[in-house]
Design a protein around this motif. Structure first.
Motif, PDB file in Angstrom:
ATOM      1  N   MET A   1      42.679  35.970  45.282  1.00 54.40           N
ATOM      2  CA  MET A   1      43.006  36.746  44.113  1.00 54.40           C
ATOM      3  C   MET A   1      42.644  38.118  44.301  1.00 54.40           C
ATOM      4  O   MET A   1      41.791  38.513  43.777  1.00 54.40           O
ATOM      5  CB  MET A   1      43.253  35.991  43.437  1.00 54.40           C
ATOM      6  N   VAL A   2      43.873  39.178  43.569  1.00 55.92           N
ATOM      7  CA  VAL A   2      42.975  40.611  44.535  1.00 55.92           C
ATOM      8  C   VAL A   2      43.369  41.271  42.738  1.00 55.92           C
ATOM      9  O   VAL A   2      44.669  41.413  41.733  1.00 55.92           O
ATOM     10  CB  VAL A   2      44.044  41.553  45.283  1.00 55.92           C
ATOM     11  N   LEU A   3      41.897  41.623  42.133  1.00 57.57           N
ATOM     12  CA  LEU A   3      42.514  42.814  41.077  1.00 57.57           C
ATOM     13  C   LEU A   3      42.300  43.513  41.157  1.00 57.57           C
ATOM     14  O   LEU A   3      41.415  44.173  42.071  1.00 57.57           O
ATOM     15  CB  LEU A   3      41.173  41.592  39.940  1.00 57.57           C
ATOM     16  N   LEU A   4      43.396  43.856  40.206  1.00 57.73           N
ATOM     17  CA  LEU A   4      43.471  45.995  39.992  1.00 57.73           C
ATOM     18  C   LEU A   4      42.837  46.293  38.570  1.00 57.73           C
ATOM     19  O   LEU A   4      43.566  46.771  37.855  1.00 57.73           O
ATOM     20  CB  LEU A   4      44.657  46.682  40.419  1.00 57.73           C
ATOM     21  N   THR A   5      41.908  46.541  38.597  1.00 58.72           N
ATOM     22  CA  THR A   5      41.649  47.104  37.579  1.00 58.72           C
ATOM     23  C   THR A   5      41.344  48.596  37.476  1.00 58.72           C
ATOM     24  O   THR A   5      40.533  49.485  37.960  1.00 58.72           O
ATOM     25  CB  THR A   5      39.846  46.830  37.551  1.00 58.72           C
ATOM     26  N   LEU A   6      41.914  49.649  35.744  1.00 61.76           N
ATOM     27  CA  LEU A   6      42.048  50.317  35.483  1.00 61.76           C
ATOM     28  C   LEU A   6      41.821  51.187  34.620  1.00 61.76           C
ATOM     29  O   LEU A   6      41.391  49.819  33.423  1.00 61.76           O
ATOM     30  CB  LEU A   6      43.975  50.813  35.618  1.00 61.76           C
ATOM     31  N   ASP A  43      56.250  39.203  39.311  1.00 61.60           N
ATOM     32  CA  ASP A  43      57.118  38.507  40.302  1.00 61.60           C
ATOM     33  C   ASP A  43      55.954  37.964  41.394  1.00 61.60           C
ATOM     34  O   ASP A  43      56.433  37.524  42.023  1.00 61.60           O
ATOM     35  CB  ASP A  43      58.286  39.818  40.954  1.00 61.60           C
ATOM     36  N   GLY A  44      54.683  38.447  41.083  1.00 60.54           N
ATOM     37  CA  GLY A  44      53.938  38.252  42.522  1.00 60.54           C
ATOM     38  C   GLY A  44      53.739  38.623  43.677  1.00 60.54           C
ATOM     39  O   GLY A  44      52.399  39.472  44.832  1.00 60.54           O
ATOM     40  N   HIS A  66      46.201  33.721  37.318  1.00 63.23           N
ATOM     41  CA  HIS A  66      46.005  33.049  38.368  1.00 63.23           C
ATOM     42  C   HIS A  66      45.652  32.349  38.587  1.00 63.23           C
ATOM     43  O   HIS A  66      45.797  31.143  39.753  1.00 63.23           O
ATOM     44  CB  HIS A  66      45.575  34.411  39.081  1.00 63.23           C
ATOM     45  N   MET A  67      43.972  32.276  37.342  1.00 61.29           N
ATOM     46  CA  MET A  67      43.849  30.870  37.746  1.00 61.29           C
ATOM     47  C   MET A  67      44.533  29.496  37.529  1.00 61.29           C
ATOM     48  O   MET A  67      45.038  28.352  38.003  1.00 61.29           O
ATOM     49  CB  MET A  67      42.859  30.055  36.729  1.00 61.29           C
ATOM     50  N   SER A  68      46.248  30.177  36.554  1.00 62.39           N
ATOM     51  CA  SER A  68      47.087  28.652  36.058  1.00 62.39           C
ATOM     52  C   SER A  68      47.630  28.795  37.351  1.00 62.39           C
ATOM     53  O   SER A  68      47.867  27.862  37.384  1.00 62.39           O
ATOM     54  CB  SER A  68      47.477  29.051  34.713  1.00 62.39           C
ATOM     55  N   LYS A  69      48.265  30.004  37.838  1.00 60.65           N
ATOM     56  CA  LYS A  69      48.946  29.380  39.464  1.00 60.65           C
ATOM     57  C   LYS A  69      48.527  28.913  39.953  1.00 60.65           C
ATOM     58  O   LYS A  69      49.608  27.900  41.504  1.00 60.65           O
ATOM     59  CB  LYS A  69      49.491  30.576  39.885  1.00 60.65           C
TER      60      LYS A  69
END
Length: 72
Positions: A1-6, A43-44, A66-69
């Motif tokens: 899982m890639v998270l982009l924190t802004l 859309d992932g 993302h955990m639900s997916k």
């Protein structure tokens, strides 16, 4: 899982949050000024940065999405 924190000072995250009336696209709660927010690719596809594919969400909501997916 890639998270982009802004942060709020990032124009793309700020613009998306503004389009959403400064509310999380997942839970509907308002963002707090200065809070880290994530941009979720609906859309992932992490190469699709079109605004209609982006949803500003809380960090915890993004993790939940993302955990639900993974569970399905």
């Amino acid at each position: 899982m890639v998270l982009l924190t802004l942060r709020w000072d990032n124009s793309q995250s700020f613009n998306q949050a503004r389009k959403q009336d400064h509310k999380c696209g997942y839970c509907g709660l308002r963002f707090i000024d200065g809070e880290d927010i994530h941009l979720h690719h609906i859309d992932g596809n992490h190469n699709n940065w079109k605004s209609q594919n982006m949803m500003a969400v809380h960090q915890s909501c993004h993790q939940y999405i993302h955990m639900s997916k993974r569970d399905t």
